[in-house]
Design a protein around this motif. Structure first.
Motif, mmCIF file in Angstrom:
data_model
loop_
_atom_site.group_PDB
_atom_site.id
_atom_site.type_symbol
_atom_site.label_atom_id
_atom_site.label_comp_id
_atom_site.label_asym_id
_atom_site.label_seq_id
_atom_site.Cartn_x
_atom_site.Cartn_y
_atom_site.Cartn_z
ATOM 1 N N TYR A 103 0.855 -1.180 0.000
ATOM 2 C CA TYR A 103 0.000 0.000 0.000
ATOM 3 C C TYR A 103 0.896 1.236 0.000
ATOM 4 C CZ TYR A 103 -3.907 3.055 0.954
ATOM 5 O OH TYR A 103 -4.861 4.039 0.869
ATOM 6 N N ALA A 104 0.766 2.038 -1.038
ATOM 7 C CA ALA A 104 1.570 3.261 -1.160
ATOM 8 C C ALA A 104 0.746 4.453 -0.705
ATOM 9 C CB ALA A 104 2.002 3.444 -2.606
ATOM 10 N N PHE A 105 1.394 5.375 0.005
ATOM 11 C CA PHE A 105 0.715 6.597 0.417
ATOM 12 C C PHE A 105 1.716 7.728 0.539
ATOM 13 C CE2 PHE A 105 1.476 3.813 3.972
ATOM 14 C CZ PHE A 105 2.125 4.606 4.906
ATOM 15 N N LEU A 106 1.195 8.954 0.579
ATOM 16 C CA LEU A 106 2.003 10.155 0.641
ATOM 17 C C LEU A 106 2.004 10.689 2.065
ATOM 18 C CD1 LEU A 106 3.589 12.180 -1.159
ATOM 19 C CD2 LEU A 106 1.467 13.444 -1.405
ATOM 20 N N LEU A 107 3.209 10.802 2.636
ATOM 21 C CA LEU A 107 3.351 11.317 3.994
ATOM 22 C C LEU A 107 3.646 12.807 3.952
ATOM 23 C CD1 LEU A 107 5.628 8.597 5.620
ATOM 24 C CD2 LEU A 107 3.174 8.898 5.927
ATOM 25 N N GLY A 108 3.002 13.559 4.829
ATOM 26 C CA GLY A 108 3.283 14.981 4.947
ATOM 27 C C GLY A 108 4.578 15.202 5.712
ATOM 28 N N GLU A 109 4.952 16.463 5.883
ATOM 29 C CA GLU A 109 6.184 16.812 6.602
ATOM 30 C C GLU A 109 6.145 16.309 8.046
ATOM 31 O OE1 GLU A 109 8.755 18.013 5.048
ATOM 32 O OE2 GLU A 109 7.622 18.303 3.204
ATOM 33 N N ASP A 110 4.946 16.184 8.607
ATOM 34 C CA ASP A 110 4.803 15.720 9.987
ATOM 35 C C ASP A 110 4.768 14.195 10.102
ATOM 36 O OD1 ASP A 110 2.376 15.360 8.755
ATOM 37 O OD2 ASP A 110 1.202 16.479 10.212
ATOM 38 N N ILE A 162 1.689 13.629 -7.711
ATOM 39 C CA ILE A 162 0.965 14.507 -6.784
ATOM 40 C C ILE A 162 1.952 15.260 -5.895
ATOM 41 C CG2 ILE A 162 -0.618 14.541 -4.801
ATOM 42 C CD1 ILE A 162 -2.093 12.175 -6.200
ATOM 43 N N LYS A 163 2.999 14.578 -5.456
ATOM 44 C CA LYS A 163 4.042 15.228 -4.658
ATOM 45 C C LYS A 163 4.690 16.366 -5.449
ATOM 46 C CE LYS A 163 8.506 14.160 -2.574
ATOM 47 N NZ LYS A 163 9.497 13.113 -2.376
ATOM 48 N N HIS A 164 4.912 16.142 -6.737
ATOM 49 C CA HIS A 164 5.501 17.170 -7.604
ATOM 50 C C HIS A 164 4.548 18.369 -7.715
ATOM 51 C CE1 HIS A 164 8.509 18.444 -10.451
ATOM 52 N NE2 HIS A 164 7.648 18.526 -11.443
ATOM 53 N N LEU A 165 3.259 18.111 -7.837
ATOM 54 C CA LEU A 165 2.259 19.178 -7.866
ATOM 55 C C LEU A 165 2.259 19.952 -6.549
ATOM 56 C CD1 LEU A 165 -0.199 20.655 -9.107
ATOM 57 C CD2 LEU A 165 -1.613 18.854 -8.106
ATOM 58 N N LYS A 166 2.330 19.247 -5.443
ATOM 59 C CA LYS A 166 2.355 19.903 -4.135
ATOM 60 C C LYS A 166 3.625 20.728 -3.957
ATOM 61 C CE LYS A 166 -0.883 17.173 -1.523
ATOM 62 N NZ LYS A 166 -1.680 18.311 -1.070
ATOM 63 N N ARG A 167 4.697 20.316 -4.590
ATOM 64 C CA ARG A 167 5.935 21.104 -4.563
ATOM 65 C C ARG A 167 5.706 22.451 -5.260
ATOM 66 N NH1 ARG A 167 9.856 23.148 -2.121
ATOM 67 N NH2 ARG A 167 11.784 23.372 -3.263
ATOM 68 N N TRP A 168 4.948 22.432 -6.368
ATOM 69 C CA TRP A 168 4.596 23.676 -7.059
ATOM 70 C C TRP A 168 3.798 24.586 -6.130
ATOM 71 C CZ3 TRP A 168 -0.034 26.030 -8.274
ATOM 72 C CH2 TRP A 168 0.044 27.126 -9.134
ATOM 73 N N ASP A 224 -1.310 12.188 4.028
ATOM 74 C CA ASP A 224 -2.191 13.251 3.543
ATOM 75 C C ASP A 224 -3.586 12.666 3.367
ATOM 76 O OD1 ASP A 224 -3.579 14.667 1.155
ATOM 77 O OD2 ASP A 224 -2.031 16.092 1.812
ATOM 78 N N PHE A 225 -4.581 13.248 4.030
ATOM 79 C CA PHE A 225 -5.932 12.685 4.035
ATOM 80 C C PHE A 225 -6.531 12.575 2.643
ATOM 81 C CE2 PHE A 225 -10.535 13.245 4.016
ATOM 82 C CZ PHE A 225 -10.912 12.127 4.723
ATOM 83 N N TRP A 226 -6.552 13.686 1.882
ATOM 84 C CA TRP A 226 -7.232 13.678 0.591
ATOM 85 C C TRP A 226 -6.516 12.800 -0.433
ATOM 86 C CZ3 TRP A 226 -12.003 14.645 0.790
ATOM 87 C CH2 TRP A 226 -12.504 15.593 1.665
ATOM 88 N N VAL A 227 -5.217 12.778 -0.384
ATOM 89 C CA VAL A 227 -4.462 11.921 -1.314
ATOM 90 C C VAL A 227 -4.720 10.452 -0.976
ATOM 91 C CG1 VAL A 227 -2.165 11.295 -2.133
ATOM 92 C CG2 VAL A 227 -2.730 13.701 -1.739
ATOM 93 N N THR A 228 -4.701 10.123 0.307
ATOM 94 C CA THR A 228 -4.970 8.742 0.728
ATOM 95 C C THR A 228 -6.389 8.327 0.342
ATOM 96 O OG1 THR A 228 -3.439 9.003 2.568
ATOM 97 C CG2 THR A 228 -4.980 7.169 2.713
ATOM 98 N N HIS A 229 -7.331 9.236 0.509
ATOM 99 C CA HIS A 229 -8.716 8.970 0.119
ATOM 100 C C HIS A 229 -8.811 8.701 -1.386
ATOM 101 C CE1 HIS A 229 -13.057 9.125 0.410
ATOM 102 N NE2 HIS A 229 -13.103 10.080 -0.513
ATOM 103 N N PHE A 230 -8.129 9.527 -2.187
ATOM 104 C CA PHE A 230 -8.108 9.337 -3.637
ATOM 105 C C PHE A 230 -7.524 7.969 -4.004
ATOM 106 C CE2 PHE A 230 -5.377 9.729 -7.465
ATOM 107 C CZ PHE A 230 -6.376 9.802 -8.425
#
Length: 123
Positions: A14-21, A52-58, A25-31
Protein backbone atom coordinates in the motif's frame (compact mmCIF):
# COMPACT_ATOMS: atom_id res chain seq x y z
CA UNK A 1 6.69 15.07 1.75
CA UNK A 2 7.62 11.55 0.89
CA UNK A 3 6.06 8.55 -0.77
CA UNK A 4 5.99 5.49 1.49
CA UNK A 5 5.09 1.90 0.67
CA UNK A 6 4.01 -0.47 3.41
CA UNK A 7 3.69 -4.21 2.99
CA UNK A 8 0.89 -5.99 4.83
CA UNK A 9 1.21 -9.53 6.23
CA UNK A 10 -0.89 -10.73 3.30
CA UNK A 11 1.82 -9.46 0.94
CA UNK A 12 -0.26 -6.57 -0.37
CA UNK A 13 1.65 -3.32 -0.78
CA UNK A 14 0.00 0.00 0.00
CA UNK A 15 1.57 3.26 -1.16
CA UNK A 16 0.72 6.60 0.42
CA UNK A 17 2.00 10.15 0.64
CA UNK A 18 3.35 11.32 3.99
CA UNK A 19 3.28 14.98 4.95
CA UNK A 20 6.18 16.81 6.60
CA UNK A 21 4.80 15.72 9.99
CA UNK A 22 4.90 12.03 8.97
CA UNK A 23 1.11 11.73 8.80
CA UNK A 24 -0.51 10.49 5.56
CA UNK A 25 -2.19 13.25 3.54
CA UNK A 26 -5.93 12.68 4.04
CA UNK A 27 -7.23 13.68 0.59
CA UNK A 28 -4.46 11.92 -1.31
CA UNK A 29 -4.97 8.74 0.73
CA UNK A 30 -8.72 8.97 0.12
CA UNK A 31 -8.11 9.34 -3.64
CA UNK A 32 -5.77 6.33 -3.67
CA UNK A 33 -8.22 4.20 -1.70
CA UNK A 34 -11.31 5.16 -3.70
CA UNK A 35 -9.96 5.49 -7.25
CA UNK A 36 -6.69 3.60 -7.62
CA UNK A 37 -6.30 0.77 -5.14
CA UNK A 38 -8.68 -1.72 -6.75
CA UNK A 39 -7.56 -1.19 -10.36
CA UNK A 40 -3.85 -0.26 -10.20
CA UNK A 41 -0.69 -2.03 -9.09
CA UNK A 42 1.27 -0.63 -6.15
CA UNK A 43 4.04 0.57 -8.48
CA UNK A 44 1.51 2.49 -10.59
CA UNK A 45 -0.02 4.04 -7.49
CA UNK A 46 3.46 5.01 -6.33
CA UNK A 47 3.99 6.90 -9.61
CA UNK A 48 0.65 8.71 -9.17
CA UNK A 49 1.81 9.74 -5.69
CA UNK A 50 5.14 11.01 -7.01
CA UNK A 51 3.24 13.14 -9.52
CA UNK A 52 0.97 14.51 -6.78
CA UNK A 53 4.04 15.23 -4.66
CA UNK A 54 5.50 17.17 -7.60
CA UNK A 55 2.26 19.18 -7.87
CA UNK A 56 2.36 19.90 -4.14
CA UNK A 57 5.94 21.10 -4.56
CA UNK A 58 4.60 23.68 -7.06
CA UNK A 59 2.03 24.79 -4.48
CA UNK A 60 4.79 25.14 -1.88
CA UNK A 61 7.07 27.16 -4.21
CA UNK A 62 4.22 29.49 -5.19
CA UNK A 63 2.56 29.75 -1.77
CA UNK A 64 -0.68 28.28 -3.11
CA UNK A 65 -3.22 25.68 -2.02
CA UNK A 66 -5.17 24.60 -5.10
CA UNK A 67 -7.78 22.57 -3.21
CA UNK A 68 -8.52 25.48 -0.88
CA UNK A 69 -8.76 27.88 -3.80
CA UNK A 70 -11.16 25.59 -5.66
CA UNK A 71 -13.29 25.15 -2.51
CA UNK A 72 -13.50 28.95 -2.34
CA UNK A 73 -14.73 29.13 -5.94
CA UNK A 74 -11.47 30.29 -7.52
CA UNK A 75 -10.40 28.10 -10.42
CA UNK A 76 -6.88 28.29 -11.89
CA UNK A 77 -6.65 30.78 -14.76
CA UNK A 78 -4.70 30.32 -18.00
CA UNK A 79 -1.54 31.84 -16.49
CA UNK A 80 -1.72 29.41 -13.53
CA UNK A 81 -2.19 26.48 -15.89
CA UNK A 82 0.81 27.55 -17.99
CA UNK A 83 2.95 27.87 -14.84
CA UNK A 84 1.82 24.41 -13.74
CA UNK A 85 2.58 23.01 -17.18
CA UNK A 86 6.07 24.50 -17.07
CA UNK A 87 6.69 23.17 -13.56
CA UNK A 88 5.52 19.69 -14.52
CA UNK A 89 7.93 19.65 -17.45
CA UNK A 90 10.83 19.80 -14.96
CA UNK A 91 12.12 16.67 -13.34
CA UNK A 92 11.29 16.53 -9.64
CA UNK A 93 14.95 16.44 -8.65
CA UNK A 94 15.51 19.83 -10.34
CA UNK A 95 13.01 21.68 -8.11
CA UNK A 96 13.92 19.81 -4.95
CA UNK A 97 15.65 21.73 -2.16
CA UNK A 98 19.24 20.56 -2.10
CA UNK A 99 21.56 20.74 0.88
CA UNK A 100 24.67 22.83 0.39
CA UNK A 101 27.60 20.92 -1.01
CA UNK A 102 31.24 21.51 -1.71
CA UNK A 103 30.68 21.49 -5.48
CA UNK A 104 32.08 24.59 -7.14
CA UNK A 105 30.15 26.44 -9.84
CA UNK A 106 32.62 26.53 -12.72
CA UNK A 107 31.05 29.78 -13.92
CA UNK A 108 32.49 31.44 -10.81
CA UNK A 109 35.87 29.72 -11.01
CA UNK A 110 38.83 31.43 -12.63
CA UNK A 111 42.56 31.79 -12.28
CA UNK A 112 43.59 34.95 -10.51
CA UNK A 113 46.30 37.02 -12.18
CA UNK A 114 47.67 38.17 -8.84
CA UNK A 115 47.97 34.71 -7.33
CA UNK A 116 49.16 31.34 -8.53
CA UNK A 117 46.22 29.54 -6.92
CA UNK A 118 42.76 29.26 -8.46
CA UNK A 119 40.15 31.40 -6.72
CA UNK A 120 36.41 31.53 -6.58
CA UNK A 121 34.77 34.89 -7.06
CA UNK A 122 31.37 35.46 -5.50
CA UNK A 123 29.26 37.74 -7.69
Amino acid sequence: MKVAVKKFKSGERYAFLLGEDGVPDFWVTHFVTQKLRMTKAATSIEQYLKDIKHLKRWEEINGRDLLEEIYNGKVPNLDDINKLKEHCSYQAKVVKDKPASNVVDMGKFHLSKSQDKPTICVF
